[in-house]
Design an enzyme around this catalytic site. Sequence first.
Site, mmCIF file in Angstrom:
data_model
loop_
_atom_site.group_PDB
_atom_site.id
_atom_site.type_symbol
_atom_site.label_atom_id
_atom_site.label_comp_id
_atom_site.label_asym_id
_atom_site.label_seq_id
_atom_site.Cartn_x
_atom_site.Cartn_y
_atom_site.Cartn_z
ATOM 1 N N ILE A 190 0.833 -1.208 0.000
ATOM 2 C CA ILE A 190 0.000 0.000 0.000
ATOM 3 C C ILE A 190 0.865 1.254 0.000
ATOM 4 O O ILE A 190 0.641 2.182 -0.770
ATOM 5 C CB ILE A 190 -0.950 0.004 1.214
ATOM 6 C CG1 ILE A 190 -1.900 -1.194 1.150
ATOM 7 C CG2 ILE A 190 -1.736 1.309 1.270
ATOM 8 C CD1 ILE A 190 -2.810 -1.310 2.357
ATOM 9 N N ASP B 294 2.474 15.012 10.775
ATOM 10 C CA ASP B 294 2.543 14.893 9.315
ATOM 11 C C ASP B 294 1.141 14.743 8.727
ATOM 12 O O ASP B 294 0.853 13.798 7.993
ATOM 13 C CB ASP B 294 3.416 13.704 8.924
ATOM 14 C CG ASP B 294 3.859 13.784 7.453
ATOM 15 O OD1 ASP B 294 3.758 14.876 6.863
ATOM 16 O OD2 ASP B 294 4.297 12.758 6.903
#
Length: 640
Positions: A197, A312
């Site tokens: 992924i 983030d």
Amino acid sequence: MDTSAVSYLSSIVLNNNYKEWNNEKIIKWLSDTKKIQKVIVFKIYEITGRDLEFLSDKILFKMGVGIRDLLSFKSEFEILKNNYDNNNNNNNNNNNNNNNNNNNNNNNNNNNNNNNNNNNNNNNNNNNNKNNNNSNSNSTNINNNCSNNNSNNNHINFNSNSNITNIKNNDSKIKNKKEENKVPIIDLNQYEYVESISLGVFSVVGKYKRKGQENEFIAIKKIDILSLNEEKIIKEINKLYSINHPNIIKIIGYCKDQKNYYIASKYYPKGSIKKNTKQSPYSEMNAKRISVKILSGIDYLHSLNPPIIHRDIKCDNILLDENDDPILIDFGLSYKTIDDSTNLKTLCKKPFWASPDVNNQEIQIFSEKTDIYSFGCTIFEMIVGWESYSKKENNQPNLQKLPDNLTISCRLALGDIIGLEQNFKPDSKDLQKLSWFNESLPPIFQSQELTKSTTNTTTTTTTTTTPPPPPSPSSSSPSMNENKKIVTSDCLINSFKESGCLIFLNGELMYDNPFDKDCYQYNIVIPFGTPHLREVIHKDKNKSKHLDKIELFIDDHLAKGLVIKLGNFKLDLSKEFKKTPTFIDSIIEYLLDLLQKDNDDDDDDDVPESIILNIAVGFYKYISNFITYQYVLNQPSHFC
């Protein structure tokens, strides 16, 4: 400076009692001494409490205070504040000298007492040694505890603290063992790898399928043990497992081998927002729906004790579930160090949306403000689209790239979050109070007519395609208040279609703009992220030479009474602009750009009539389009 005002402000500063600031008295003084022309802004914004001391340039500019007024007011207060600080420092120095003398005397006396006490304690300890060794240890501890008040027993205190530290360390080890077993252990042999992924610095996320089950998938993050502190990994896993919020990823289990940790979570087949925005940017309504839920998750993380810093936040770290609700993921587990006392994190790789203060640090330190900045950039990324900024420089968004049809509340929110002023960033709770995160966004054009939305009307009339107009605002009919309550965007749009947008000055028609869908949605890119708008303008010689003329034109019109009419609905802009001075800034910026495009090189002393005409036409055009658009869309109830 007025004597009574000096005395009044001095008493406030002297006692640090800013809550007692009498707003009316300050306004009267400002008005009488002509320190600030637009003193009404202080009353409108109800400036009270600590705002007196912390009236930053950003706050004053947003209030509509001009640069000259700002400098005048701040200089008056700074002089007063500095005088108080200097006097206060002198008093503190005198007090410190007196305290030092007293402390020296006390220390000498304490030393003598300590020596006597130590001798007594030693004698007692010797006697106890002759009787019983076990009793001796206990009595020594008692004597040590009793002697802790003496200043010469640091050695004893150190030993005592060491014992406590050892106990705490043992307790923490026990707790860590318990925490290690808190997260469910998954059997990796029951799953088979499907595909990758994402790939991180220290980790790889893969899609796994349960053996024997066709449609049962999970996502597993594999983290290299050798690259990170194993104890920190365990701590982070347990911390993330304890998180319980509908818009934050939930860990369902973990396992480990000699090389890696494997952390399992739910698999979301729709992927990230980044994947979706690659096709086309999100509408403001959709971006807002997602942003409100992500903000709720951020506020949850920042409210924990200690707070959890994501560090983030970006579109790539927000997944969509089956209902298209956002799920915040990837809390890292890739930090070099984590300070347990503050939970501030340092990172070995640079985040995608790094605030300017983080970019300027050699060792990047992250806090709640880091998350807020990257959250604002994520909103920007959703609205503008990934492809528009895939090749950007310095990862800094440009607010002038925002789509033209954004609401004013959205621009204000983004300006506060990612604007130039870094020292006054709002926290998550401040953001939740902003109108954009609270108010719903109605569609610009709805299909239903007024008759479908006014269920409280009791008049019996035949069915008509066009709803009857409401009574005149000047009417004293008892139903006037009822009609005011049901003013909606549909009402105003229908009236706009019939009669257009009319602008009156002192009751005289000045501008008639017929309804046009494209023209109605006309919008201007406004740099609301620039808090020092007037200051920036003054630095631009091509723009600043027309600033005084524009301000004079606007002030003159607002003083005479400027009214928008859509059919029988009207909006008093003279009152509205006092509540929303940001609109004035947006008008000024638009007019300055308009005049600059004309490349007018005439001197200020010889103003041609064409400049005044251009200002007037641009002024009315902007109001009849952008300003009307914002009020009809977001604040229809302000019409009467």
